[in-house]
Write a protein that holds these residues in place. Structure first.
Motif, PDB file in Angstrom:
ATOM      1  N   THR A  15      -5.457   9.407   0.771  1.00 27.54           N
ATOM      2  CA  THR A  15      -5.213   9.273   2.213  1.00 27.54           C
ATOM      3  C   THR A  15      -6.212   8.301   2.830  1.00 27.54           C
ATOM      4  OG1 THR A  15      -4.278  11.491   2.348  1.00 27.54           O
ATOM      5  CG2 THR A  15      -5.050  10.518   4.408  1.00 27.54           C
ATOM      6  N   ASP A  16      -7.501   8.464   2.482  1.00 34.05           N
ATOM      7  CA  ASP A  16      -8.516   7.529   2.973  1.00 34.05           C
ATOM      8  C   ASP A  16      -8.172   6.099   2.551  1.00 34.05           C
ATOM      9  OD1 ASP A  16     -10.159   9.513   4.140  1.00 34.05           O
ATOM     10  OD2 ASP A  16     -11.252   9.826   2.264  1.00 34.05           O
ATOM     11  N   LYS A  17      -7.811   5.926   1.278  1.00 31.55           N
ATOM     12  CA  LYS A  17      -7.478   4.596   0.760  1.00 31.55           C
ATOM     13  C   LYS A  17      -6.297   4.003   1.531  1.00 31.55           C
ATOM     14  CE  LYS A  17      -6.403   2.097  -3.459  1.00 31.55           C
ATOM     15  NZ  LYS A  17      -5.054   1.663  -3.628  1.00 31.55           N
ATOM     16  N   ASN A  18      -5.268   4.822   1.778  1.00 32.07           N
ATOM     17  CA  ASN A  18      -4.101   4.334   2.507  1.00 32.07           C
ATOM     18  C   ASN A  18      -4.463   3.932   3.937  1.00 32.07           C
ATOM     19  OD1 ASN A  18      -2.398   4.679   0.314  1.00 32.07           O
ATOM     20  ND2 ASN A  18      -1.788   6.740   0.920  1.00 32.07           N
ATOM     21  N   ILE A  19      -5.305   4.718   4.584  1.00 35.26           N
ATOM     22  CA  ILE A  19      -5.755   4.386   5.943  1.00 35.26           C
ATOM     23  C   ILE A  19      -6.516   3.067   5.931  1.00 35.26           C
ATOM     24  CG2 ILE A  19      -7.318   5.075   7.816  1.00 35.26           C
ATOM     25  CD1 ILE A  19      -6.518   8.018   7.164  1.00 35.26           C
ATOM     26  N   ILE A  20      -7.433   2.927   4.972  1.00 37.52           N
ATOM     27  CA  ILE A  20      -8.227   1.692   4.873  1.00 37.52           C
ATOM     28  C   ILE A  20      -7.313   0.497   4.631  1.00 37.52           C
ATOM     29  CG2 ILE A  20      -9.966   0.454   3.523  1.00 37.52           C
ATOM     30  CD1 ILE A  20     -11.272   3.226   2.983  1.00 37.52           C
ATOM     31  N   GLU A  21      -6.314   0.653   3.767  1.00 42.70           N
ATOM     32  CA  GLU A  21      -5.388  -0.449   3.494  1.00 42.70           C
ATOM     33  C   GLU A  21      -4.653  -0.884   4.763  1.00 42.70           C
ATOM     34  OE1 GLU A  21      -2.972   1.067   0.289  1.00 42.70           O
ATOM     35  OE2 GLU A  21      -4.249   0.122  -1.224  1.00 42.70           O
ATOM     36  N   MET A  22      -4.216   0.073   5.563  1.00 41.71           N
ATOM     37  CA  MET A  22      -3.488  -0.266   6.786  1.00 41.71           C
ATOM     38  C   MET A  22      -4.405  -0.938   7.803  1.00 41.71           C
ATOM     39  SD  MET A  22      -0.809   2.840   7.348  1.00 41.71           S
ATOM     40  CE  MET A  22       0.043   1.920   8.641  1.00 41.71           C
ATOM     41  N   ILE A  23      -5.622  -0.427   7.932  1.00 40.83           N
ATOM     42  CA  ILE A  23      -6.585  -1.036   8.860  1.00 40.83           C
ATOM     43  C   ILE A  23      -6.969  -2.422   8.366  1.00 40.83           C
ATOM     44  CG2 ILE A  23      -8.945  -0.869   9.747  1.00 40.83           C
ATOM     45  CD1 ILE A  23      -8.531   2.184   9.835  1.00 40.83           C
ATOM     46  N   ASN A  24      -7.084  -2.564   7.054  1.00 44.62           N
ATOM     47  CA  ASN A  24      -7.436  -3.858   6.471  1.00 44.62           C
ATOM     48  C   ASN A  24      -6.352  -4.896   6.755  1.00 44.62           C
ATOM     49  OD1 ASN A  24      -9.220  -5.458   4.732  1.00 44.62           O
ATOM     50  ND2 ASN A  24      -7.475  -5.474   3.353  1.00 44.62           N
ATOM     51  N   GLU A  25      -5.108  -4.456   6.736  1.00 49.31           N
ATOM     52  CA  GLU A  25      -3.997  -5.362   7.022  1.00 49.31           C
ATOM     53  C   GLU A  25      -4.043  -5.824   8.470  1.00 49.31           C
ATOM     54  OE1 GLU A  25      -1.067  -7.722   5.847  1.00 49.31           O
ATOM     55  OE2 GLU A  25      -2.037  -6.306   4.485  1.00 49.31           O
ATOM     56  N   ASP A  26      -4.330  -4.905   9.389  1.00 49.57           N
ATOM     57  CA  ASP A  26      -4.460  -5.240  10.810  1.00 49.57           C
ATOM     58  C   ASP A  26      -5.289  -4.152  11.483  1.00 49.57           C
ATOM     59  OD1 ASP A  26      -4.290  -5.910  13.476  1.00 49.57           O
ATOM     60  OD2 ASP A  26      -2.103  -5.998  13.540  1.00 49.57           O
ATOM     61  N   ALA A  27      -6.531  -4.480  11.807  1.00 49.78           N
ATOM     62  CA  ALA A  27      -7.449  -3.501  12.398  1.00 49.78           C
ATOM     63  C   ALA A  27      -6.968  -3.007  13.756  1.00 49.78           C
ATOM     64  CB  ALA A  27      -8.851  -4.098  12.524  1.00 49.78           C
ATOM     65  N   ARG A  28      -6.007  -3.688  14.347  1.00 46.85           N
ATOM     66  CA  ARG A  28      -5.484  -3.277  15.651  1.00 46.85           C
ATOM     67  C   ARG A  28      -4.340  -2.269  15.531  1.00 46.85           C
ATOM     68  NH1 ARG A  28      -3.799  -8.795  18.006  1.00 46.85           N
ATOM     69  NH2 ARG A  28      -2.913  -8.795  15.945  1.00 46.85           N
ATOM     70  N   ILE A  34      -0.307   4.594  12.214  1.00 40.17           N
ATOM     71  CA  ILE A  34      -0.832   4.975  10.893  1.00 40.17           C
ATOM     72  C   ILE A  34      -0.382   6.394  10.559  1.00 40.17           C
ATOM     73  CG2 ILE A  34      -2.930   5.450   9.558  1.00 40.17           C
ATOM     74  CD1 ILE A  34      -4.292   3.175  11.202  1.00 40.17           C
ATOM     75  N   SER A  35      -0.485   7.297  11.541  1.00 40.92           N
ATOM     76  CA  SER A  35      -0.111   8.692  11.303  1.00 40.92           C
ATOM     77  C   SER A  35       1.373   8.810  10.957  1.00 40.92           C
ATOM     78  CB  SER A  35      -0.455   9.563  12.516  1.00 40.92           C
ATOM     79  OG  SER A  35       0.452   9.370  13.579  1.00 40.92           O
ATOM     80  N   ARG A  36       2.220   8.055  11.639  1.00 47.15           N
ATOM     81  CA  ARG A  36       3.660   8.087  11.354  1.00 47.15           C
ATOM     82  C   ARG A  36       3.952   7.579   9.942  1.00 47.15           C
ATOM     83  NH1 ARG A  36       4.598   6.220  16.779  1.00 47.15           N
ATOM     84  NH2 ARG A  36       4.647   4.108  15.953  1.00 47.15           N
ATOM     85  N   GLU A  37       3.346   6.434   9.601  1.00 48.92           N
ATOM     86  CA  GLU A  37       3.634   5.820   8.300  1.00 48.92           C
ATOM     87  C   GLU A  37       3.090   6.643   7.132  1.00 48.92           C
ATOM     88  OE1 GLU A  37       3.161   1.589   7.879  1.00 48.92           O
ATOM     89  OE2 GLU A  37       3.668   1.261   9.994  1.00 48.92           O
ATOM     90  N   LEU A  38       1.989   7.355   7.357  1.00 49.83           N
ATOM     91  CA  LEU A  38       1.393   8.144   6.275  1.00 49.83           C
ATOM     92  C   LEU A  38       1.779   9.622   6.357  1.00 49.83           C
ATOM     93  CD1 LEU A  38      -2.196   6.584   6.099  1.00 49.83           C
ATOM     94  CD2 LEU A  38      -0.152   5.987   4.777  1.00 49.83           C
ATOM     95  N   ASP A  39       2.538   9.966   7.395  1.00 47.32           N
ATOM     96  CA  ASP A  39       2.989  11.343   7.603  1.00 47.32           C
ATOM     97  C   ASP A  39       1.810  12.322   7.690  1.00 47.32           C
ATOM     98  OD1 ASP A  39       4.960  13.234   8.126  1.00 47.32           O
ATOM     99  OD2 ASP A  39       5.155  13.766   5.997  1.00 47.32           O
ATOM    100  N   ILE A  40       0.833  11.947   8.518  1.00 48.28           N
ATOM    101  CA  ILE A  40      -0.317  12.811   8.817  1.00 48.28           C
ATOM    102  C   ILE A  40      -0.521  12.791  10.327  1.00 48.28           C
ATOM    103  CG2 ILE A  40      -1.475  12.547   6.578  1.00 48.28           C
ATOM    104  CD1 ILE A  40      -3.209  10.353   7.778  1.00 48.28           C
ATOM    105  N   SER A  41      -1.305  13.712  10.847  1.00 47.49           N
ATOM    106  CA  SER A  41      -1.490  13.772  12.296  1.00 47.49           C
ATOM    107  C   SER A  41      -2.423  12.663  12.781  1.00 47.49           C
ATOM    108  CB  SER A  41      -2.064  15.132  12.702  1.00 47.49           C
ATOM    109  OG  SER A  41      -3.424  15.215  12.331  1.00 47.49           O
TER     110      SER A  41
END
Length: 159
Positions: A15-28, A34-41
């Protein structure tokens, strides 16, 4: 990081890795997206990012510059040999702040390697000549980058 500092290593999960990947793609990217795409709150995203920042895994959010678009099309790798191995505090000097992206203390024939960007060879020439005037600098070894094969500002792919 040296191997004897294993107690300082931060363990992250998928989960951490997936969050970092999404932020890395676009920090904005909004936490809600992010929560919708990763199905987390959203709260989980916020808490995870906060934890990653507090532990130093994420140091800061910063734009990735295209130096060529700003006229800095010349990248150089400069080895520096210093008398007695004593490196000066170059980071605080204005001329270094302008051109140098990275300074590495290294083993081997040279004491440090600098990664620097310049607009042209005249700027590089002036920089190297000024560097050689620094107290203790014995010599430099300069290589000019002909083609950037890989230059990753984020090391997310290591995870």
């Amino acid at each position: 990081m040296s191997n004897d500092n294993k107690e300082n290593v931060v363990v992250i999960d998928k989960t951490d890795k997936n969050i970092i990947e999404m932020i890395n793609e676009d920090a904005r990217t909004p936490y809600r997206q992010i929560s919708r795409e990763l199905d987390i709150s959203v709260g989980t995203v916020h808490n995870r990012v906060d934890k990653l920042m507090k532990t130093g895994v994420i140091k800061k959010f910063a734009p990735i510059m295209d130096h060529r678009k700003l006229g800095y099309g010349l990248t150089s790798i400069i080895g520096v040999r210093v008398k007695g191995g004593q490196l000066e505090n170059w980071e605080e000097k204005e001329s270094f702040n302008k051109h140098v992206l990275a300074i590495y203390d290294v083993t081997g024939e040279y004491d440090a390697f600098l990664i620097a960007k310049f607009k042209n060879t005249d700027e590089l020439d002036k920089f190297v000549k000024e560097l050689l005037k620094e107290p203790g600098v014995e010599r430099t070894y300069t290589q000019t980058v002909l083609n950037v094969v890989k230059e990753e500002p984020s090391s997310i792919h290591m995870l």
